[in-house]
Design an enzyme around this catalytic site. Structure first.
Site, short mmCIF file in Angstrom:
data_model
loop_
_atom_site.label_atom_id
_atom_site.label_comp_id
_atom_site.label_asym_id
_atom_site.label_seq_id
_atom_site.Cartn_x
_atom_site.Cartn_y
_atom_site.Cartn_z
N ASN A 29 -0.76 -0.38 -0.75
CA ASN A 29 -0.57 -1.22 0.45
C ASN A 29 0.08 -0.35 1.50
OD1 ASN A 29 2.43 -1.46 0.29
ND2 ASN A 29 1.92 -2.51 -1.62
N ASP A 39 -1.91 -0.08 -8.16
CA ASP A 39 -0.71 0.53 -7.57
C ASP A 39 0.43 0.49 -8.59
OD1 ASP A 39 0.88 -0.11 -4.31
OD2 ASP A 39 0.75 1.67 -5.55
N TYR A 131 -6.36 -8.25 -3.10
CA TYR A 131 -6.85 -8.43 -1.71
C TYR A 131 -8.12 -9.27 -1.62
CZ TYR A 131 -3.30 -5.30 0.29
OH TYR A 131 -2.11 -4.74 0.71
#
Ligand code: APR
Length: 179
Positions: A29, A39, A131
């Site tokens: 991000n 991540d 997302y």
């Protein structure tokens, strides 16, 4: 129309943090300071060196964070790779077409990896998790962009898909693109 690929594109179902490649692409991000999904896994398995390098980027060139569609490299820490290339995917929108931003993630991450001398590059399905990007469309964009952009000295681009559904969508997208 068949799009001959200058560089072999391979599909693997598995965990991107387990790949032995030169560059592992992170679905980050804009803060570059970690998160969930890919991540979280990269920071967990890669260790604190990666976050330390991200903090240095935030303290220098990326004071406001990494923009959507951009990419930047750090050490890969304890991962079996030389670099992690962080890119920020667009959040899915039903009203605004953000395709160009997702294409940019693949193009820019590949460019950064190639400029470092990476020969093998592993990508996740950027934006298709938290997302919210639909997997079939995300796969088409990923495959189309990589087939168009990947050139030697890159020797392999590997899409690492976390589950069977993602793997199926990428298989379909690759078959469709190669005709
Ligand atoms: N290896 C490979 N693929 C994975 C892994 C893994 N270890 N973990 C998750 N995935 C898959 C997801 O199933 C999804 O298909 O990667 C794809 C991208 O999902 P996310 O990691 O959620 O990334 P994204 O949708 O781009 O959202 C980015 O999530 O983790 C946060 O900090 C990150 O805020 C950012 C947002």
């Amino acid at each position: 129309m068949s799009t001959p690929s200058a560089v072999p594109v391979t599909l693997v179902q598995g965990d991107i943090t387990q790949q032995s490649v030169d560059a592992i692409v992170n679905a980050a991000n804009s803060s570059l300071l970690g998160g969930g999904g890919v991540d979280g896994a990269i920071h967990r398995r890669g260790g604190p060196e990666i976050l330390a390098a991200c903090r240095e980027l935030r303290a220098s060139r990326y004071g406001k964070g990494l923009r959507t569609g951009q990419a930047v490299a750090t050490t890969a820490g304890r991962l079996d790779a030389r670099w992690v290339v962080h890119t920020v995917g667009p959040v899915w929108s039903g009203t605004e077409d953000r395709t160009a931003l997702l294409e940019s993630c693949y193009r820019e991450a590949l460019r950064v990896a190639a400029e470092l001398g990476a020969r093998t590059v592993a990508f996740p399905a950027v934006s298709t998790g938290i997302y919210g990007w639909p997997m079939d469309d995300g796969a088409r964009i990923a495959v189309r962009t990589i087939l168009a952009e990947a050139t030697p000295p890159v020797e392999e681009v590997r899409f690492v898909l976390f589950d069977a559904q993602a793997h199926l969508e990428f298989r379909k997208a690759l078959a469709e693109a190669l005709g």
